[in-house]
Design a protein around this motif. Structure first.
Motif, PDB file in Angstrom:
ATOM      1  N   TYR A  14      -9.770   1.237  -4.004  1.00 45.94           N
ATOM      2  CA  TYR A  14      -8.035   1.084  -3.817  1.00 45.94           C
ATOM      3  C   TYR A  14      -7.749  -0.175  -4.613  1.00 45.94           C
ATOM      4  CZ  TYR A  14      -3.966  -1.036  -1.740  1.00 45.94           C
ATOM      5  OH  TYR A  14      -2.780  -1.691  -1.452  1.00 45.94           O
ATOM      6  N   TRP A  15      -8.418  -1.222  -4.449  1.00 42.92           N
ATOM      7  CA  TRP A  15      -8.283  -2.505  -5.319  1.00 42.92           C
ATOM      8  C   TRP A  15      -8.226  -2.438  -6.841  1.00 42.92           C
ATOM      9  CZ3 TRP A  15      -5.177  -5.967  -3.437  1.00 42.92           C
ATOM     10  CH2 TRP A  15      -4.925  -7.309  -3.804  1.00 42.92           C
ATOM     11  N   PHE A  16      -9.261  -1.606  -7.191  1.00 43.66           N
ATOM     12  CA  PHE A  16      -9.342  -1.369  -8.573  1.00 43.66           C
ATOM     13  C   PHE A  16      -8.441  -0.443  -9.278  1.00 43.66           C
ATOM     14  CE2 PHE A  16     -10.613   1.703 -11.815  1.00 43.66           C
ATOM     15  CZ  PHE A  16     -11.283   1.055 -12.774  1.00 43.66           C
ATOM     16  N   GLU A  17      -7.800   0.564  -8.402  1.00 42.26           N
ATOM     17  CA  GLU A  17      -6.520   1.281  -8.572  1.00 42.26           C
ATOM     18  C   GLU A  17      -5.466   0.417  -8.834  1.00 42.26           C
ATOM     19  OE1 GLU A  17      -6.591   5.531  -7.321  1.00 42.26           O
ATOM     20  OE2 GLU A  17      -4.858   4.468  -6.070  1.00 42.26           O
ATOM     21  N   LEU A  18      -5.200  -0.197  -7.895  1.00 40.25           N
ATOM     22  CA  LEU A  18      -4.241  -1.015  -7.679  1.00 40.25           C
ATOM     23  C   LEU A  18      -4.045  -2.303  -8.900  1.00 40.25           C
ATOM     24  CD1 LEU A  18      -1.385  -1.877  -5.878  1.00 40.25           C
ATOM     25  CD2 LEU A  18      -2.959  -3.602  -4.741  1.00 40.25           C
ATOM     26  N   TRP A  19      -5.337  -2.702  -9.285  1.00 38.14           N
ATOM     27  CA  TRP A  19      -5.052  -3.732 -10.022  1.00 38.14           C
ATOM     28  C   TRP A  19      -4.896  -3.069 -11.446  1.00 38.14           C
ATOM     29  CZ3 TRP A  19      -3.960  -8.295  -8.385  1.00 38.14           C
ATOM     30  CH2 TRP A  19      -4.029  -9.369  -8.828  1.00 38.14           C
ATOM     31  N   GLU A  20      -5.169  -2.067 -11.762  1.00 40.72           N
ATOM     32  CA  GLU A  20      -5.021  -1.265 -12.967  1.00 40.72           C
ATOM     33  C   GLU A  20      -3.669  -1.063 -13.192  1.00 40.72           C
ATOM     34  OE1 GLU A  20      -7.345   0.442 -15.478  1.00 40.72           O
ATOM     35  OE2 GLU A  20      -8.224  -1.428 -15.016  1.00 40.72           O
ATOM     36  N   TYR A  21      -3.101  -0.696 -12.291  1.00 41.61           N
ATOM     37  CA  TYR A  21      -1.473  -0.417 -12.303  1.00 41.61           C
ATOM     38  C   TYR A  21      -0.910  -1.587 -12.525  1.00 41.61           C
ATOM     39  CZ  TYR A  21       3.208   1.386 -10.606  1.00 41.61           C
ATOM     40  OH  TYR A  21       4.417   1.569 -10.404  1.00 41.61           O
ATOM     41  N   TYR A  22      -1.289  -2.765 -11.959  1.00 46.57           N
ATOM     42  CA  TYR A  22      -0.598  -3.971 -11.993  1.00 46.57           C
ATOM     43  C   TYR A  22      -0.494  -4.472 -13.593  1.00 46.57           C
ATOM     44  CZ  TYR A  22      -0.004  -5.232  -7.192  1.00 46.57           C
ATOM     45  OH  TYR A  22      -0.102  -5.430  -5.707  1.00 46.57           O
ATOM     46  N   THR A  44       0.827  -1.119  -0.084  1.00 47.71           N
ATOM     47  CA  THR A  44      -0.102  -0.014   0.001  1.00 47.71           C
ATOM     48  C   THR A  44       0.878   1.303  -0.090  1.00 47.71           C
ATOM     49  OG1 THR A  44      -1.228  -1.273   1.437  1.00 47.71           O
ATOM     50  CG2 THR A  44      -2.057   1.081   1.028  1.00 47.71           C
ATOM     51  N   ILE A  45       1.938   1.230   0.839  1.00 47.94           N
ATOM     52  CA  ILE A  45       2.974   2.146   0.833  1.00 47.94           C
ATOM     53  C   ILE A  45       3.323   2.562  -0.633  1.00 47.94           C
ATOM     54  CG2 ILE A  45       5.147   3.124   1.723  1.00 47.94           C
ATOM     55  CD1 ILE A  45       4.376   1.456   4.170  1.00 47.94           C
ATOM     56  N   ARG A  46       4.114   1.655  -0.955  1.00 48.43           N
ATOM     57  CA  ARG A  46       4.612   1.560  -2.400  1.00 48.43           C
ATOM     58  C   ARG A  46       3.624   1.986  -3.557  1.00 48.43           C
ATOM     59  NH1 ARG A  46       3.986   0.090  -7.025  1.00 48.43           N
ATOM     60  NH2 ARG A  46       2.077  -1.170  -6.315  1.00 48.43           N
ATOM     61  N   HIS A  47       2.299   1.573  -3.385  1.00 53.38           N
ATOM     62  CA  HIS A  47       1.385   1.968  -4.599  1.00 53.38           C
ATOM     63  C   HIS A  47       1.081   3.518  -4.049  1.00 53.38           C
ATOM     64  CE1 HIS A  47      -2.070   2.036  -7.218  1.00 53.38           C
ATOM     65  NE2 HIS A  47      -2.851   2.672  -6.135  1.00 53.38           N
ATOM     66  N   LEU A  48       0.991   4.118  -2.965  1.00 50.50           N
ATOM     67  CA  LEU A  48       0.804   5.449  -2.637  1.00 50.50           C
ATOM     68  C   LEU A  48       1.702   6.431  -3.261  1.00 50.50           C
ATOM     69  CD1 LEU A  48      -1.184   5.668   0.765  1.00 50.50           C
ATOM     70  CD2 LEU A  48      -2.021   5.352  -1.684  1.00 50.50           C
ATOM     71  N   LYS A  49       2.936   5.810  -3.070  1.00 49.11           N
ATOM     72  CA  LYS A  49       4.163   6.496  -3.644  1.00 49.11           C
ATOM     73  C   LYS A  49       4.398   6.561  -5.082  1.00 49.11           C
ATOM     74  CE  LYS A  49       9.296   6.888  -3.148  1.00 49.11           C
ATOM     75  NZ  LYS A  49      10.446   6.358  -2.527  1.00 49.11           N
TER      76      LYS A  49
END
Length: 378
Positions: free
Chosen positions: A333-341, A297-302
């Motif tokens: 959050y999960w939508f945003e994270l998975w889009e990034y992945y 989560t920290i990595r993603h926000l950065k």
């Protein structure tokens, strides 16, 4: 996907064993697929000529839980889409989970303090052990003498199936909450040759894990300190100290948010369950207003929001970014994270299972460096 879940990107089919109600120690291979032009899920159960009504309902119940197919789940998606237009456009809103809460809880333990590739390896090792328990080829005298990755690749002799027939269950999945009809629609039997499928073990049950020595389990499946926590949890479930069915019932209540603090306190009382694990388990139960925060989560926000924070200060940043999506902050959050992945590694639905281990922070840094080199070059 963690074992025993397996997605075939070529046939667009999901595979895993599911347990029967008439014989809880018995698992049968199940495949789930859906034609792009249809709202019918085809559920094919291998290894049996037919299923009694009780077992049909048990299989369908597990499928509904995994895919979150219910009036309540439909309502969540509908409410979330009102807040998040992009998620609605892409059809995002249902987070896959296990067919049982116990499996979810163990897998949440496997997520702690390790890379995702290590988590995948531990889940696979637990399923390999379950297959040996089922076949009666189990010995606590076993000590692995080969590297862990090689051990997981060892050949497993196929057990003879009682039947090569397959039972088809078709169930309708309505996307509109006004008319949720996910009942059994049709059942047919057809002869099918499944010799090309690789048989894998199911995820171990509480009874299977509760009977094991924690030290042995830790060595056999490379679980480290997690082995004691998993065995302790399984024993608590078997004794009735942790009532997983009661937890599920509370979450099916229309006033489920009022039970959050009670469930959180119960989970926090389980040895080895900290805030991160508790929040993950509660997410599996349908509570989406809390985001389980860790180093990822920290990595993603950065990376995405250009915010530097620590685990002690991250809650404030989470509220500022995702608070507008309440009570579905985790879904946003999960939508945003998975889009990034998927922007970094490609669509996961097109990946072979062996490629899941590439989804790591280290590989993201490598990809970022390559992108920067290309930018500098041109």
């Amino acid at each position: 996907m963690m074992a025993p879940n397996r997605w075939d990107p070529v046939s667009r089919t999901f595979h895993r064993p599911l347990r029967l109600s008439s014989s809880p120690s018995t698992s049968l291979p199940v495949s789930i697929s859906q034609s792009p032009s249809s709202d019918i899920l085809e559920i094919c159960v291998s290894g049996t000529d037919c299923l009694c009504t009780q077992d049909q309902e048990a299989i369908l119940g597990q499928v509904r839980r995994m895919l979150r197919i219910s009036e309540g789940d439909d309502r969540v998606v509908w409410e979330f889409h009102k807040l998040h237009g992009m998620a609605k456009k892409k059809g995002f809103g249902r987070i896959f989970r296990s067919p049982s809460l116990f499996e979810d809880m163990v897998k949440c333990i496997l997520l702690c303090n390790c890379t995702f590739s290590r988590t995948l390896a531990m889940a696979k090792a637990l399923c390999a052990l379950q297959l040996e328990l089922k076949a009666g080829n189990f010995s606590e005298d076993f000590t692995p003498k080969t590297p862990h990755t090689k051990e997981l690749k060892r050949k497993r002799a196929k057990q003879k199936r009682k039947s090569k027939a397959a039972t088809k269950l078709e169930t309708k999945f309505e996307k509109c909450i006004q008319e949720p009809t996910d009942d059994l629609r049709e059942m047919t039997n057809e002869s099918n040759d499944h010799d090309d499928e690789v048989e894998i073990g199911d995820f171990p049950t509480p009874d299977e894990l509760a009977a094991l020595d924690a030290e042995y389990l830790g060595v056999r499946c490379k679980l480290g300190y997690r082995a004691q926590r998993i065995v302790s949890l399984a024993q608590s479930v078997v004794r009735g100290d942790v009532q997983v069915n009661k937890m599920e019932e509370l979450c099916n209540d229309s006033n489920m948010l009022s039970f959050y603090d009670t469930l959180y306190a119960q989970l926090l009382g389980i040895p080895g369950f900290g805030p991160f694990t508790c929040a993950n388990v509660l997410m599996c139960l349908g509570y989406f207003h809390k985001i389980p925060a860790d180093t990822e989560t920290i990595r993603h926000l950065k990376s995405v929001h250009k915010i530097n924070c620590a685990i002690t200060t991250i809650e404030k940043e989470i509220v500022a970014i995702y608070g507008k999506y309440a009570p579905f902050q985790f879904l946003a959050y999960w939508f945003e994270l998975w889009e990034y992945y998927e922007e970094t590694f490609g669509k996961t639905s097109d990946m072979a299972p062996s490629d899941y281990m590439r989804i790591t922070a280290t590989n993201m840094k490598t990809t970022k460096k390559k992108e920067n080199k290309l930018v500098n070059y041109f």
